[in-house]
Scaffold this motif. Structure first.
Motif, PDB file in Angstrom:
ATOM      1  N   THR A 104     -84.256 -29.453  45.719  1.00 44.62           N
ATOM      2  CA  THR A 104     -83.391 -28.511  46.440  1.00 44.62           C
ATOM      3  C   THR A 104     -84.020 -27.134  46.611  1.00 44.62           C
ATOM      4  OG1 THR A 104     -82.268 -27.852  44.390  1.00 44.62           O
ATOM      5  CG2 THR A 104     -81.295 -29.676  45.651  1.00 44.62           C
ATOM      6  N   GLU A 105     -85.051 -26.813  45.809  1.00 44.10           N
ATOM      7  CA  GLU A 105     -85.701 -25.505  45.905  1.00 44.10           C
ATOM      8  C   GLU A 105     -87.054 -25.576  46.599  1.00 44.10           C
ATOM      9  OE1 GLU A 105     -83.804 -22.922  44.935  1.00 44.10           O
ATOM     10  OE2 GLU A 105     -82.371 -24.539  44.555  1.00 44.10           O
ATOM     11  N   ASP A 106     -87.307 -26.655  47.313  1.00 44.08           N
ATOM     12  CA  ASP A 106     -88.603 -26.858  47.980  1.00 44.08           C
ATOM     13  C   ASP A 106     -88.580 -26.145  49.337  1.00 44.08           C
ATOM     14  OD1 ASP A 106     -91.079 -27.707  48.761  1.00 44.08           O
ATOM     15  OD2 ASP A 106     -90.713 -29.833  48.399  1.00 44.08           O
ATOM     16  N   ASN A 107     -88.616 -24.809  49.298  1.00 44.35           N
ATOM     17  CA  ASN A 107     -88.386 -24.037  50.517  1.00 44.35           C
ATOM     18  C   ASN A 107     -89.506 -23.070  50.889  1.00 44.35           C
ATOM     19  OD1 ASN A 107     -88.050 -22.096  48.524  1.00 44.35           O
ATOM     20  ND2 ASN A 107     -85.808 -22.072  48.693  1.00 44.35           N
ATOM     21  N   LEU A 108     -90.641 -23.118  50.176  1.00 47.42           N
ATOM     22  CA  LEU A 108     -91.745 -22.223  50.517  1.00 47.42           C
ATOM     23  C   LEU A 108     -92.500 -22.738  51.739  1.00 47.42           C
ATOM     24  CD1 LEU A 108     -93.159 -21.337  46.977  1.00 47.42           C
ATOM     25  CD2 LEU A 108     -91.479 -20.081  48.359  1.00 47.42           C
ATOM     26  N   THR A 109     -93.065 -21.818  52.511  1.00 47.32           N
ATOM     27  CA  THR A 109     -93.720 -22.198  53.765  1.00 47.32           C
ATOM     28  C   THR A 109     -95.196 -21.824  53.829  1.00 47.32           C
ATOM     29  OG1 THR A 109     -93.090 -20.123  54.836  1.00 47.32           O
ATOM     30  CG2 THR A 109     -91.542 -21.959  55.012  1.00 47.32           C
ATOM     31  N   TRP A 110     -95.746 -21.248  52.749  1.00 44.57           N
ATOM     32  CA  TRP A 110     -97.111 -20.715  52.829  1.00 44.57           C
ATOM     33  C   TRP A 110     -98.139 -21.787  53.184  1.00 44.57           C
ATOM     34  CZ3 TRP A 110    -100.798 -22.786  49.640  1.00 44.57           C
ATOM     35  CH2 TRP A 110    -100.347 -23.479  48.510  1.00 44.57           C
ATOM     36  N   GLU A 111     -97.899 -23.020  52.758  1.00 46.21           N
ATOM     37  CA  GLU A 111     -98.887 -24.080  52.998  1.00 46.21           C
ATOM     38  C   GLU A 111     -98.645 -24.820  54.303  1.00 46.21           C
ATOM     39  OE1 GLU A 111    -101.009 -27.741  50.508  1.00 46.21           O
ATOM     40  OE2 GLU A 111     -98.975 -27.123  49.987  1.00 46.21           O
ATOM     41  N   ILE A 112     -97.445 -24.782  54.817  1.00 47.01           N
ATOM     42  CA  ILE A 112     -97.078 -25.680  55.918  1.00 47.01           C
ATOM     43  C   ILE A 112     -96.770 -24.968  57.226  1.00 47.01           C
ATOM     44  CG2 ILE A 112     -96.212 -27.408  54.311  1.00 47.01           C
ATOM     45  CD1 ILE A 112     -93.354 -26.491  55.072  1.00 47.01           C
ATOM     46  N   ALA A 113     -96.860 -23.635  57.234  1.00 47.42           N
ATOM     47  CA  ALA A 113     -96.612 -22.904  58.479  1.00 47.42           C
ATOM     48  C   ALA A 113     -97.678 -23.268  59.515  1.00 47.42           C
ATOM     49  CB  ALA A 113     -96.621 -21.399  58.219  1.00 47.42           C
ATOM     50  N   ILE A 114     -97.260 -23.380  60.770  1.00 51.96           N
ATOM     51  CA  ILE A 114     -98.178 -23.728  61.862  1.00 51.96           C
ATOM     52  C   ILE A 114     -98.089 -22.636  62.925  1.00 51.96           C
ATOM     53  CG2 ILE A 114     -98.890 -25.484  63.525  1.00 51.96           C
ATOM     54  CD1 ILE A 114     -97.267 -27.508  61.888  1.00 51.96           C
ATOM     55  N   PRO A 115     -98.927 -21.609  62.834  1.00 55.66           N
ATOM     56  CA  PRO A 115     -98.881 -20.538  63.837  1.00 55.66           C
ATOM     57  C   PRO A 115     -99.228 -21.068  65.230  1.00 55.66           C
ATOM     58  CG  PRO A 115    -100.193 -19.919  61.913  1.00 55.66           C
ATOM     59  CD  PRO A 115     -99.936 -21.380  61.802  1.00 55.66           C
ATOM     60  N   ARG A 116     -98.682 -20.433  66.232  1.00 48.56           N
ATOM     61  CA  ARG A 116     -98.938 -20.860  67.613  1.00 48.56           C
ATOM     62  C   ARG A 116    -100.406 -20.714  68.006  1.00 48.56           C
ATOM     63  NH1 ARG A 116     -94.734 -21.744  71.208  1.00 48.56           N
ATOM     64  NH2 ARG A 116     -92.671 -21.579  70.271  1.00 48.56           N
ATOM     65  N   ASN A 117    -101.140 -19.854  67.312  1.00 48.74           N
ATOM     66  CA  ASN A 117    -102.554 -19.680  67.645  1.00 48.74           C
ATOM     67  C   ASN A 117    -103.471 -20.560  66.806  1.00 48.74           C
ATOM     68  OD1 ASN A 117    -102.287 -18.407  65.201  1.00 48.74           O
ATOM     69  ND2 ASN A 117    -103.236 -16.467  65.819  1.00 48.74           N
ATOM     70  N   SER A 118    -102.904 -21.491  66.014  1.00 49.67           N
ATOM     71  CA  SER A 118    -103.735 -22.364  65.193  1.00 49.67           C
ATOM     72  C   SER A 118    -104.165 -23.592  65.984  1.00 49.67           C
ATOM     73  CB  SER A 118    -102.978 -22.800  63.939  1.00 49.67           C
ATOM     74  OG  SER A 118    -102.042 -23.816  64.256  1.00 49.67           O
ATOM     75  N   ALA A 119    -105.247 -24.216  65.535  1.00 50.55           N
ATOM     76  CA  ALA A 119    -105.757 -25.411  66.208  1.00 50.55           C
ATOM     77  C   ALA A 119    -104.789 -26.585  66.079  1.00 50.55           C
ATOM     78  CB  ALA A 119    -107.118 -25.787  65.624  1.00 50.55           C
ATOM     79  N   PHE A 120    -103.919 -26.523  65.092  1.00 53.49           N
ATOM     80  CA  PHE A 120    -102.994 -27.625  64.818  1.00 53.49           C
ATOM     81  C   PHE A 120    -101.719 -27.536  65.656  1.00 53.49           C
ATOM     82  CE2 PHE A 120    -100.090 -29.786  61.592  1.00 53.49           C
ATOM     83  CZ  PHE A 120    -100.512 -31.054  61.940  1.00 53.49           C
ATOM     84  N   TRP A 121    -101.468 -26.395  66.263  1.00 52.00           N
ATOM     85  CA  TRP A 121    -100.236 -26.219  67.032  1.00 52.00           C
ATOM     86  C   TRP A 121    -100.192 -27.168  68.228  1.00 52.00           C
ATOM     87  CZ3 TRP A 121     -95.591 -24.036  66.752  1.00 52.00           C
ATOM     88  CH2 TRP A 121     -94.827 -23.985  67.927  1.00 52.00           C
ATOM     89  N   MET A 122     -99.006 -27.743  68.454  1.00 47.83           N
ATOM     90  CA  MET A 122     -98.754 -28.549  69.647  1.00 47.83           C
ATOM     91  C   MET A 122     -97.395 -28.179  70.207  1.00 47.83           C
ATOM     92  SD  MET A 122     -99.965 -32.427  68.685  1.00 47.83           S
ATOM     93  CE  MET A 122     -99.362 -33.020  70.279  1.00 47.83           C
ATOM     94  N   ASP A 123     -97.217 -28.416  71.475  1.00 49.11           N
ATOM     95  CA  ASP A 123     -95.925 -28.205  72.096  1.00 49.11           C
ATOM     96  C   ASP A 123     -94.877 -29.051  71.375  1.00 49.11           C
ATOM     97  OD1 ASP A 123     -94.011 -27.347  73.967  1.00 49.11           O
ATOM     98  OD2 ASP A 123     -94.375 -29.104  75.233  1.00 49.11           O
TER      99      ASP A 123
END
Length: 283
Positions: free
Chosen positions: A206-225
C-alpha cells in the motif's frame, strides 16, 4: 524455509545436484542465460507422481536464487518444482538493466528463452502438463504481465507484483504502451479466450508510491505516445493494468500488503497463498 535435500549420493539418471536447491544450469538454447531450480525432497525417479511447475521471475536486482529459496516451502507443501531464470545485466549493451522486461530486446526473445528452459525441465522431471504458474515482482512483474499477454495458453496462473511500467490491453497504441503492433513484433495475436482461462493476481504494497525509478519524461528515449495513460506511480499503474484486463472479461484478484513499500520479499506470502489456492482448486 526448506533446507537442502535429505539425500545421499546421486539418483538413477539424475545427479545429487538435480534435487533440492540446484546450481544454475546454462540454457541450452542460449548459454548467456541460466536458471536454477528447487525440486521437492519427495521427488523420486521411480515414482509416477507428477509435479506442478512455478516460474519465479526476478526483478532488476537479479535475485533469482533468493526467490527460489523463499518459495521452497511452498514447493514442498504443494508438490511443485520452482524454476528461477537469470537474465543478466549488460546483455548486448553494457550495464543495460531492463533487457528482459519488455520481452524483445534487439534480436533476443526472452519469452522464447524462458519457454526453452521450461522444456528442459519438462524433459528431466515429471510435470503435470505443459502449463505452469508464473510470479514476478517489479521488473519480474513487467515480464510476467507481458508474457501472459503473449502466451496465456501456457499459464494456469500469473501473479503480477508491483510493475513499474505496464502494457495495457489497448489496441490503439503500439507496444510497450499497448498491443496494436504485437503481431508484427512477436508473430502473436492477443488470445482473450485463453487469457480469461488464466487465474490472475495483482499484488502490491500500500505504500509503494515512489516514482524516482519509474518516471518516464517526455524527452526520454523510452517515452511513447500514450505512456501517460498508465498513471504516475506503481499503485496507479497496477490498477490501470487490472482494469484493462477486467474490461476484456479477465477476472483479477487484487491483493495488497498494508504498510509495505517497494520491498520484494515482504509481498511473497500473498503470492504463495494465491498459488496454493490455485493448485488446491480453491480459486
Amino acid at each position: 524455509m526448506s533446507s537442502t535435500v535429505k539425500r545421499e549420493g546421486h539418483g538413477i539418471k539424475l545427479s545429487f545436484y538435480d534435487f533440492g536447491a540446484t546450481p544454475f544450469f546454462a540454457s541450452q538454447q542460449d548459454q548467456r542465460f541460466s536458471y536454477c531450480l528447487y525440486v521437492p525432497e519427495s521427488y523420486s525417479e521411480t515414482d509416477t507422481k507428477a509435479y506442478n511447475l512455478a516460474v519465479i521471475v526476478h526483478g532488476t536486482g537479479r535475485t533469482a536464487s533468493q526467490y527460489r529459496d523463499r518459495f521452497a516451502d511452498f514447493a514442498e507443501k504443494n508438490d511443485c518444482i520452482i524454476l528461477a531464470p537469470l537474465f543478466p545485466v549488460g546483455i548486448i549493451q553494457k550495464d543495460e538493466l531492463s533487457n528482459y522486461k519488455r520481452i524483445k530486446f534487439h534480436d533476443i526473445r526472452y519469452d522464447e528463452i524462458l519457454l526453452s528452459m521450461v522444456d528442459e525441465v519438462a524433459a528431466k522431471y515429471r510435470l503435470k502438463d505443459n502449463r505452469f504458474m508464473m510470479y514476478g515482482f517489479s521488473g519480474g512483474g513487467q515480464f510476467s504481465q507481458r508474457f501472459f499477454m503473449l502466451h496465456p495458453e501456457r499459464l494456469t496462473a500469473v501473479s503480477i507484483g508491483a510493475p513499474g511500467v505496464v502494457t495495457l490491453l489497448n489496441s490503439d497504441y503500439d507496444w510497450w504502451v499497448g498491443t496494436r503492433n504485437i503481431e508484427a513484433l512477436f508473430g502473436k495475436t492477443i488470445n482473450l479466450d485463453a487469457m480469461r482461462n488464466v487465474k490472475v493476481q495483482t499484488l502490491i504494497g500500500t505504500e509503494d508510491n515512489l516514482t524516482w525509478e519509474i518516471a518516464i519524461p517526455r524527452n526520454s528515449a523510452f517515452w511513447m505516445d500514450g505512456a501517460d495513460l498508465m498513471g504516475e506511480n506503481r499503485l496507479d499503474r497496477i490498477e490501470a493494468l487490472a482494469k484493462s484486463f477486467e474490461t476484456q472479461g479477465i477476472r483479477v484478484r487484487r491483493d495488497t500488503v498494508a504498510g509495505v513499500a517497494h520491498e520484494p520479499f515482504r509481498v511473497i506470502e500473498p503470492a504463495e497463498a494465491f498459488f496454493t489456492d490455485v493448485v488446491q482448486g480453491r480459486y
